[in-house]
Motif scaffolding. Structure first.
Motif, PDB file in Angstrom:
ATOM      1  N   UNK A  50      20.828 -18.610 -48.439  1.00 15.13           N
ATOM      2  CA  UNK A  50      19.978 -17.965 -47.444  1.00 15.13           C
ATOM      3  C   UNK A  50      20.658 -17.989 -46.081  1.00 15.13           C
ATOM      4  N   UNK A  51      20.514 -16.905 -45.335  1.00 14.38           N
ATOM      5  CA  UNK A  51      21.144 -16.798 -44.019  1.00 14.38           C
ATOM      6  C   UNK A  51      20.208 -17.344 -42.946  1.00 14.38           C
ATOM      7  N   UNK A  52      20.689 -18.323 -42.210  1.00 14.46           N
ATOM      8  CA  UNK A  52      19.900 -18.938 -41.134  1.00 14.46           C
ATOM      9  C   UNK A  52      20.646 -18.800 -39.811  1.00 14.46           C
ATOM     10  N   UNK A  54      24.874 -16.401 -34.052  1.00 18.62           N
ATOM     11  CA  UNK A  54      24.785 -17.850 -34.305  1.00 18.62           C
ATOM     12  C   UNK A  54      24.244 -18.153 -35.709  1.00 18.62           C
ATOM     13  N   UNK A  55      24.718 -17.427 -36.703  1.00 17.36           N
ATOM     14  CA  UNK A  55      24.193 -17.587 -38.062  1.00 17.36           C
ATOM     15  C   UNK A  55      25.087 -18.489 -38.913  1.00 17.36           C
ATOM     16  N   UNK A  56      24.490 -19.030 -39.958  1.00 14.13           N
ATOM     17  CA  UNK A  56      25.223 -19.828 -40.939  1.00 14.13           C
ATOM     18  C   UNK A  56      24.513 -19.706 -42.278  1.00 14.13           C
ATOM     19  N   UNK A  57      25.261 -19.901 -43.348  1.00 14.95           N
ATOM     20  CA  UNK A  57      24.696 -19.910 -44.693  1.00 14.95           C
ATOM     21  C   UNK A  57      24.216 -21.328 -44.986  1.00 14.95           C
ATOM     22  N   UNK A  79      16.824 -16.056 -40.728  1.00 18.92           N
ATOM     23  CA  UNK A  79      16.966 -14.946 -39.779  1.00 18.92           C
ATOM     24  C   UNK A  79      15.757 -14.013 -39.775  1.00 18.92           C
ATOM     25  N   UNK A  80      15.072 -13.911 -40.901  1.00 21.60           N
ATOM     26  CA  UNK A  80      13.888 -13.056 -40.962  1.00 21.60           C
ATOM     27  C   UNK A  80      12.602 -13.865 -40.821  1.00 21.60           C
ATOM     28  N   UNK A  81      12.744 -15.171 -40.680  1.00 18.14           N
ATOM     29  CA  UNK A  81      11.564 -16.017 -40.516  1.00 18.14           C
ATOM     30  C   UNK A  81      10.680 -16.078 -41.746  1.00 18.14           C
ATOM     31  N   UNK A  82      11.240 -15.805 -42.925  1.00 15.60           N
ATOM     32  CA  UNK A  82      10.420 -15.713 -44.136  1.00 15.60           C
ATOM     33  C   UNK A  82      10.491 -16.954 -45.019  1.00 15.60           C
ATOM     34  N   UNK A  83      11.494 -17.797 -44.807  1.00 16.35           N
ATOM     35  CA  UNK A  83      11.717 -18.889 -45.744  1.00 16.35           C
ATOM     36  C   UNK A  83      11.877 -20.217 -45.015  1.00 16.35           C
ATOM     37  N   UNK A  84      11.595 -21.298 -45.739  1.00 13.39           N
ATOM     38  CA  UNK A  84      11.958 -22.618 -45.280  1.00 13.39           C
ATOM     39  C   UNK A  84      13.448 -22.821 -45.540  1.00 13.39           C
ATOM     40  N   UNK A  85      13.957 -23.983 -45.189  1.00 12.38           N
ATOM     41  CA  UNK A  85      15.389 -24.220 -45.390  1.00 12.38           C
ATOM     42  C   UNK A  85      15.639 -24.723 -46.806  1.00 12.38           C
ATOM     43  N   UNK A  86      16.659 -24.135 -47.454  1.00 12.97           N
ATOM     44  CA  UNK A  86      17.055 -24.550 -48.786  1.00 12.97           C
ATOM     45  C   UNK A  86      18.571 -24.676 -48.846  1.00 12.97           C
ATOM     46  N   UNK A 108      28.687 -17.735 -37.155  1.00 14.47           N
ATOM     47  CA  UNK A 108      29.296 -16.420 -37.003  1.00 14.47           C
ATOM     48  C   UNK A 108      28.220 -15.355 -36.830  1.00 14.47           C
ATOM     49  N   UNK A 109      28.668 -14.174 -36.419  1.00 14.24           N
ATOM     50  CA  UNK A 109      27.791 -13.008 -36.410  1.00 14.24           C
ATOM     51  C   UNK A 109      27.780 -12.440 -37.819  1.00 14.24           C
ATOM     52  N   UNK A 110      26.593 -12.364 -38.403  1.00 15.77           N
ATOM     53  CA  UNK A 110      26.472 -11.852 -39.766  1.00 15.77           C
ATOM     54  C   UNK A 110      25.383 -10.792 -39.829  1.00 15.77           C
ATOM     55  N   UNK A 111      25.402 -10.052 -40.933  1.00 14.36           N
ATOM     56  CA  UNK A 111      24.472  -8.938 -41.090  1.00 14.36           C
ATOM     57  C   UNK A 111      23.503  -9.210 -42.234  1.00 14.36           C
ATOM     58  N   UNK A 112      22.253  -8.895 -42.008  1.00 13.68           N
ATOM     59  CA  UNK A 112      21.210  -9.031 -43.035  1.00 13.68           C
ATOM     60  C   UNK A 112      20.321  -7.792 -42.957  1.00 13.68           C
ATOM     61  N   UNK A 113      20.212  -7.056 -44.056  1.00 13.12           N
ATOM     62  CA  UNK A 113      19.414  -5.824 -44.082  1.00 13.12           C
ATOM     63  C   UNK A 113      19.829  -4.869 -42.968  1.00 13.12           C
ATOM     64  N   UNK A 114      21.145  -4.727 -42.808  1.00 14.02           N
ATOM     65  CA  UNK A 114      21.736  -3.803 -41.825  1.00 14.02           C
ATOM     66  C   UNK A 114      21.482  -4.208 -40.380  1.00 14.02           C
ATOM     67  N   UNK A 115      21.047  -5.433 -40.137  1.00 18.70           N
ATOM     68  CA  UNK A 115      20.827  -5.939 -38.783  1.00 18.70           C
ATOM     69  C   UNK A 115      21.774  -7.100 -38.543  1.00 18.70           C
ATOM     70  N   UNK A 116      22.474  -7.110 -37.407  1.00 22.63           N
ATOM     71  CA  UNK A 116      23.399  -8.178 -37.076  1.00 22.63           C
ATOM     72  C   UNK A 116      22.670  -9.295 -36.328  1.00 22.63           C
ATOM     73  N   UNK A 117      22.994 -10.534 -36.680  1.00 17.38           N
ATOM     74  CA  UNK A 117      22.377 -11.702 -36.058  1.00 17.38           C
ATOM     75  C   UNK A 117      23.459 -12.624 -35.502  1.00 17.38           C
TER      76      UNK A 117
END
Length: 395
Positions: free
Chosen positions: A198-200, A148-151, A187-194, A137-146
């Motif tokens: 986390x929003x990916x 093809x995202x998934x939790x 989405x922010x490129x800051x984390x590995x997958x867990x 889905x389209x989701x928002x992170x830190x007021x930015x929409x991304x």
């Protein structure tokens, strides 16, 4: 033999992503009945094509502008061990009534781990896109929409429920592999997958079909000093009239017309990070756009200067919705990059973009340390709605 094939494949430097795009085109040839069982000299050769017919198909489907380009393209596929003459009697691709075959169709193409991972990612993406109530889905992170995202934890649940993996541990390992191969990312490129909230997102839009000529024009990476402006942002003049020119605007209002390059062919001409063919620029029929060779900046700006306390810059957020051929701006330089040109009638200008602005982030990812070919790639693999943070000098 398998080990020999594998070593040949790796030695030629083929990108798994580009191999997949070639395989996608191969499926189109199967659907079009160009690839089929053919009889020659009392012998039947399964799943092969006639070179001359394929060259005609490339031109008819606008995969190549002329026969010479089509021949060069298929020769590159031969050089990279993707197609071959059915009897291996010819090392050159001849535009004649000779039979050739994709090595994947006769089992002689080695599918290494990278290619298998990429194809697995594509399969998962297509399944997720086609199901009802998809977790993409389209989701928002830190007021930015991304897009093809998934939790992360929802993806793990889905993989286990659908039988894609046997358990949650295998699902996490699969997602970690997809992330390592650049297919998904935080989405922010800051984390590995867990296995968490986390929003990916999928970095790649697998439904964007590339033309084979894009592969022909992909060159080895070049240094910034010898690279042209990234042409992904040039917009077509009078597209409704079928015009094939683009407009590049400088501070001096001087207009330059360069060769037509649609948005779909940007990565090859912008110097992508995963080149498929190592050839000279002259082999391609679509020359790179050499425009605005000199920087519009009055003087170079460093990241240290830009981020120092009290620096005379303000940050602005621009949301740009791309049209059919791009976003309407040119990026140049690196560390940091700057806006070299803006089409006054394009989406970027409408969003408030100006020349000389410095690019701070792309879709929430800080890019101050990147050069413009890398930023071009980030934009092209991202959503059509582009969110840029730029730094503008205070007058």
């Amino acid at each position: 033999v398998q080990n020999l094939n594998s070593s040949m494949h790796k030695s030629r430097g083929a990108s798994s992503r580009d191999i997949w795009w070639v395989f996608y085109s191969r499926l189109r040839l199967h659907d079009g009945k160009l690839i089929k069982d053919r009889r020659y000299h009392l012998r039947t050769y399964p799943n092969c094509f006639v070179a001359k017919e394929l060259t005609d198909w490339l031109i008819d489907h606008k995969e190549a502008p002329d026969r010479e380009t089509g021949i060069r393209l298929m020769q590159k596929l031969m050089d990279h061990y993707i197609i071959h003459h059915v009897c291996d009697e010819h090392s050159d691709y001849k535009d004649a009534k000779l039979l050739y075959r994709f090595r994947k169709d006769d089992g002689t193409f080695p599918l290494d781990k990278d290619v298998k991972v990429f194809m697995r990612g594509q399969s998962l993406y297509e399944t997720l896109v086609n199901v009802e109530d998809s977790i993409l889905k389209v989701r928002e992170e830190n007021s930015v929409k991304y897009q093809r995202t998934f939790v992360g934890c929802e993806m793990i649940d889905w993989l286990v429920q659908k039988g894609e993996t046997a358990n949650r541990k295998e699902a996490v390992e699969l997602c970690e592999t997809l992330l390592e191969h650049g297919i998904i990312q935080h989405v922010l490129g800051k984390h590995r997958f867990f296995d968490s909230d986390l929003l990916c997102q999928f970095r790649i839009n697998f439904r964007r079909r590339r033309r084979l000529t894009e592969l022909l024009n992909e060159n080895a990476p070049r240094t910034l000093s010898e690279s042209p402006d990234s042409p992904f942002c040039l917009r077509k003049l009078n597209p409704e009239q079928g015009n094939t020119s683009f407009l590049s605007v400088q501070l001096t209002k001087e207009i330059k017309v360069v060769s037509a390059v649609r948005r779909s062919s940007v990565t090859s001409l912008a110097g992508g990070s995963n080149p498929y063919f190592n050839i000279t620029p002259s082999l391609g029929s679509l020359p790179a756009a050499e425009c605005n060779p000199k920087s519009v900046l009055k003087r170079p700006v460093t990241n240290e200067e830009l981020l120092s306390p009290g620096a005379p810059y303000i940050k602005k957020t621009l949301t740009i919705v791309g049209d059919a051929v791009g976003w309407g701006f040119v990026v140049r330089g690196g560390r940091p990059c700057h806006i070299q040109a803006v089409d006054p009638g394009g989406p970027a200008a409408a969003a408030g973009m100006k020349v000389c602005q410095l690019v701070f982030s792309v879709n929430g990812l800080c890019v101050l340390h990147l050069d413009y070919p890398t930023i071009s790639s980030l934009i092209m693999t991202g959503p059509r709605t582009l969110v840029l943070e730029v730094m503008e000098a205070i007058e």
